[in-house]
Scaffold this motif. Sequence first.
Motif, PDB file in Angstrom:
ATOM      1  N   LEU A  42       8.652  -4.513   1.685  1.00 56.15           N
ATOM      2  CA  LEU A  42       7.800  -4.284   0.528  1.00 56.15           C
ATOM      3  C   LEU A  42       8.367  -5.008  -0.677  1.00 56.15           C
ATOM      4  CD1 LEU A  42       7.689  -1.532   2.366  1.00 56.15           C
ATOM      5  CD2 LEU A  42       6.530  -0.587   0.365  1.00 56.15           C
ATOM      6  N   VAL A  43       7.512  -5.250  -1.653  1.00 56.21           N
ATOM      7  CA  VAL A  43       7.969  -5.747  -2.941  1.00 56.21           C
ATOM      8  C   VAL A  43       7.449  -4.806  -4.022  1.00 56.21           C
ATOM      9  CG1 VAL A  43       8.105  -8.173  -2.275  1.00 56.21           C
ATOM     10  CG2 VAL A  43       5.966  -7.286  -3.207  1.00 56.21           C
ATOM     11  N   VAL A  44       8.236  -4.664  -5.081  1.00 60.17           N
ATOM     12  CA  VAL A  44       7.819  -3.870  -6.236  1.00 60.17           C
ATOM     13  C   VAL A  44       8.345  -4.552  -7.487  1.00 60.17           C
ATOM     14  CG1 VAL A  44       9.843  -2.360  -6.077  1.00 60.17           C
ATOM     15  CG2 VAL A  44       7.830  -1.587  -7.340  1.00 60.17           C
ATOM     16  N   ALA A  45       7.527  -4.609  -8.514  1.00 59.13           N
ATOM     17  CA  ALA A  45       7.938  -5.171  -9.801  1.00 59.13           C
ATOM     18  C   ALA A  45       8.088  -4.045 -10.809  1.00 59.13           C
ATOM     19  CB  ALA A  45       6.913  -6.192 -10.294  1.00 59.13           C
ATOM     20  N   VAL A  46       9.251  -4.014 -11.485  1.00 52.98           N
ATOM     21  CA  VAL A  46       9.529  -2.974 -12.471  1.00 52.98           C
ATOM     22  C   VAL A  46      10.036  -3.634 -13.744  1.00 52.98           C
ATOM     23  CG1 VAL A  46      10.629  -0.732 -12.846  1.00 52.98           C
ATOM     24  CG2 VAL A  46      10.303  -1.564 -10.516  1.00 52.98           C
ATOM     25  N   HIS A  47       9.576  -3.148 -14.899  1.00 57.14           N
ATOM     26  CA  HIS A  47       9.961  -3.735 -16.179  1.00 57.14           C
ATOM     27  C   HIS A  47      11.469  -3.646 -16.390  1.00 57.14           C
ATOM     28  CE1 HIS A  47      10.004  -4.610 -20.489  1.00 57.14           C
ATOM     29  NE2 HIS A  47       8.754  -5.030 -20.357  1.00 57.14           N
ATOM     30  N   LYS A  48      12.035  -4.700 -16.974  1.00 58.62           N
ATOM     31  CA  LYS A  48      13.485  -4.757 -17.185  1.00 58.62           C
ATOM     32  C   LYS A  48      13.999  -3.630 -18.069  1.00 58.62           C
ATOM     33  CE  LYS A  48      14.350  -9.728 -16.666  1.00 58.62           C
ATOM     34  NZ  LYS A  48      14.773 -10.961 -17.382  1.00 58.62           N
ATOM     35  N   ASP A  49      13.179  -3.166 -19.019  1.00 60.32           N
ATOM     36  CA  ASP A  49      13.640  -2.143 -19.949  1.00 60.32           C
ATOM     37  C   ASP A  49      13.628  -0.736 -19.350  1.00 60.32           C
ATOM     38  OD1 ASP A  49      13.999  -4.087 -21.833  1.00 60.32           O
ATOM     39  OD2 ASP A  49      12.141  -3.687 -22.931  1.00 60.32           O
ATOM     40  N   ASN A  50      13.021  -0.563 -18.187  1.00 65.80           N
ATOM     41  CA  ASN A  50      12.960   0.760 -17.577  1.00 65.80           C
ATOM     42  C   ASN A  50      14.320   1.186 -17.047  1.00 65.80           C
ATOM     43  OD1 ASN A  50      10.253   0.823 -18.088  1.00 65.80           O
ATOM     44  ND2 ASN A  50       9.595   0.807 -15.962  1.00 65.80           N
ATOM     45  N   ASP A 122      14.068 -12.520 -10.842  1.00 65.35           N
ATOM     46  CA  ASP A 122      13.834 -12.336 -12.273  1.00 65.35           C
ATOM     47  C   ASP A 122      12.496 -12.962 -12.637  1.00 65.35           C
ATOM     48  OD1 ASP A 122      13.834 -12.411 -15.090  1.00 65.35           O
ATOM     49  OD2 ASP A 122      16.014 -12.537 -15.160  1.00 65.35           O
ATOM     50  N   LEU A 123      11.562 -12.136 -13.114  1.00 71.93           N
ATOM     51  CA  LEU A 123      10.230 -12.615 -13.489  1.00 71.93           C
ATOM     52  C   LEU A 123      10.050 -12.707 -14.999  1.00 71.93           C
ATOM     53  CD1 LEU A 123       8.052 -10.565 -10.966  1.00 71.93           C
ATOM     54  CD2 LEU A 123       8.977 -12.871 -10.693  1.00 71.93           C
ATOM     55  N   GLY A 124      11.118 -12.622 -15.742  1.00 67.07           N
ATOM     56  CA  GLY A 124      11.027 -12.673 -17.202  1.00 67.07           C
ATOM     57  C   GLY A 124      11.024 -11.281 -17.781  1.00 67.07           C
ATOM     58  N   THR A 125       9.849 -10.648 -17.832  1.00 62.93           N
ATOM     59  CA  THR A 125       9.753  -9.280 -18.349  1.00 62.93           C
ATOM     60  C   THR A 125      10.073  -8.246 -17.279  1.00 62.93           C
ATOM     61  OG1 THR A 125       7.381  -9.233 -17.839  1.00 62.93           O
ATOM     62  CG2 THR A 125       8.017  -9.896 -20.072  1.00 62.93           C
ATOM     63  N   HIS A 126       9.893  -8.618 -16.006  1.00 65.33           N
ATOM     64  CA  HIS A 126      10.062  -7.691 -14.896  1.00 65.33           C
ATOM     65  C   HIS A 126      11.078  -8.216 -13.878  1.00 65.33           C
ATOM     66  CE1 HIS A 126       6.342  -6.215 -16.621  1.00 65.33           C
ATOM     67  NE2 HIS A 126       6.337  -5.188 -15.796  1.00 65.33           N
ATOM     68  N   ILE A 127      11.560  -7.304 -13.047  1.00 65.39           N
ATOM     69  CA  ILE A 127      12.368  -7.660 -11.896  1.00 65.39           C
ATOM     70  C   ILE A 127      11.551  -7.359 -10.644  1.00 65.39           C
ATOM     71  CG2 ILE A 127      14.434  -7.169 -10.542  1.00 65.39           C
ATOM     72  CD1 ILE A 127      15.135  -8.569 -13.082  1.00 65.39           C
ATOM     73  N   LEU A 128      11.436  -8.332  -9.764  1.00 67.54           N
ATOM     74  CA  LEU A 128      10.757  -8.133  -8.488  1.00 67.54           C
ATOM     75  C   LEU A 128      11.808  -7.812  -7.430  1.00 67.54           C
ATOM     76  CD1 LEU A 128       7.980  -8.393  -6.958  1.00 67.54           C
ATOM     77  CD2 LEU A 128       8.799 -10.665  -6.269  1.00 67.54           C
ATOM     78  N   PHE A 129      11.702  -6.621  -6.841  1.00 68.44           N
ATOM     79  CA  PHE A 129      12.629  -6.212  -5.788  1.00 68.44           C
ATOM     80  C   PHE A 129      11.966  -6.406  -4.426  1.00 68.44           C
ATOM     81  CE2 PHE A 129      13.983  -3.668  -9.470  1.00 68.44           C
ATOM     82  CZ  PHE A 129      15.338  -3.976  -9.502  1.00 68.44           C
ATOM     83  N   VAL A 130      12.650  -7.109  -3.541  1.00 69.36           N
ATOM     84  CA  VAL A 130      12.214  -7.255  -2.154  1.00 69.36           C
ATOM     85  C   VAL A 130      13.050  -6.294  -1.331  1.00 69.36           C
ATOM     86  CG1 VAL A 130      11.898  -8.824  -0.215  1.00 69.36           C
ATOM     87  CG2 VAL A 130      11.709  -9.695  -2.567  1.00 69.36           C
ATOM     88  N   ALA A 131      12.401  -5.432  -0.571  1.00 72.26           N
ATOM     89  CA  ALA A 131      13.133  -4.375   0.121  1.00 72.26           C
ATOM     90  C   ALA A 131      12.613  -4.155   1.533  1.00 72.26           C
ATOM     91  CB  ALA A 131      13.036  -3.078  -0.672  1.00 72.26           C
ATOM     92  N   ALA A 162       3.790  -1.946 -18.331  1.00 69.38           N
ATOM     93  CA  ALA A 162       3.175  -2.182 -17.026  1.00 69.38           C
ATOM     94  C   ALA A 162       2.860  -3.659 -16.841  1.00 69.38           C
ATOM     95  CB  ALA A 162       1.893  -1.362 -16.895  1.00 69.38           C
ATOM     96  N   SER A 163       2.882  -4.102 -15.575  1.00 64.54           N
ATOM     97  CA  SER A 163       2.624  -5.509 -15.276  1.00 64.54           C
ATOM     98  C   SER A 163       1.222  -5.939 -15.692  1.00 64.54           C
ATOM     99  CB  SER A 163       2.813  -5.761 -13.774  1.00 64.54           C
ATOM    100  OG  SER A 163       4.112  -5.423 -13.363  1.00 64.54           O
ATOM    101  N   SER A 164       0.266  -5.008 -15.658  1.00 60.86           N
ATOM    102  CA  SER A 164      -1.125  -5.341 -15.962  1.00 60.86           C
ATOM    103  C   SER A 164      -1.537  -4.957 -17.374  1.00 60.86           C
ATOM    104  CB  SER A 164      -2.049  -4.644 -14.953  1.00 60.86           C
ATOM    105  OG  SER A 164      -1.812  -3.246 -14.968  1.00 60.86           O
TER     106      SER A 164
END
Length: 207
Positions: A42-50, A122-131, A162-164
Amino acid sequence: MDLTSLFKLSYGLYIVSSTDGEKHGGCIVNTVTQVTAEPVKLVVAVHKDNVTTSMIEKSGKFCVCVLNETAPMELIGRFGFKTSRDIDKFDGIEYKVDKNGLYYPAQEVAAVVSCNVLEKVDLGTHILFVAQACDAFTVNDQPVLTYAYYHSVKKGRTPPKASSYQKPQKKSGFKCTVCGYIYEGDTLPEDYVCPVCGVAANMFEKL
């Protein structure tokens, strides 16, 4: 570019939780996707500031909870519009523990997937985790909460992290200064309570 066209993309609504070894936290995301079947990744994107992001980076694991349509706005507000820097998000609610020792809400959850991080981008504002999933199970067969249902039926708002997220258009009414929820109307009742984050009417500002 018409950014509203992105609203046509299909999303779910999930609680992603993790730990830093001392405390547990979690946040609402709409960016969980299964990308392979064997093995299940799975992949999930979470904001860096979280805070949840730093917990995932430290522990190397996270838990995904698929929410039911009946998930109350109080639960969404707790995990989506408040921060683990200020509160213990699992305090006062019933929770269970997954295979990796991570907390997750025991109510209003349709399915749970436990994941171990393989890599991050690293997506800039978010981190994409591959798990890779190490455990998964169904809790119930109730309809799951989609982002479209959250907006159209529950009248929910999108958190700025949020990403959206898109900046809201101007409306007449009152805006919650904590979570951004907009109450439409000329007068805000004195006893009004924000349906998302639970603050009182004095925390609203007139638009």
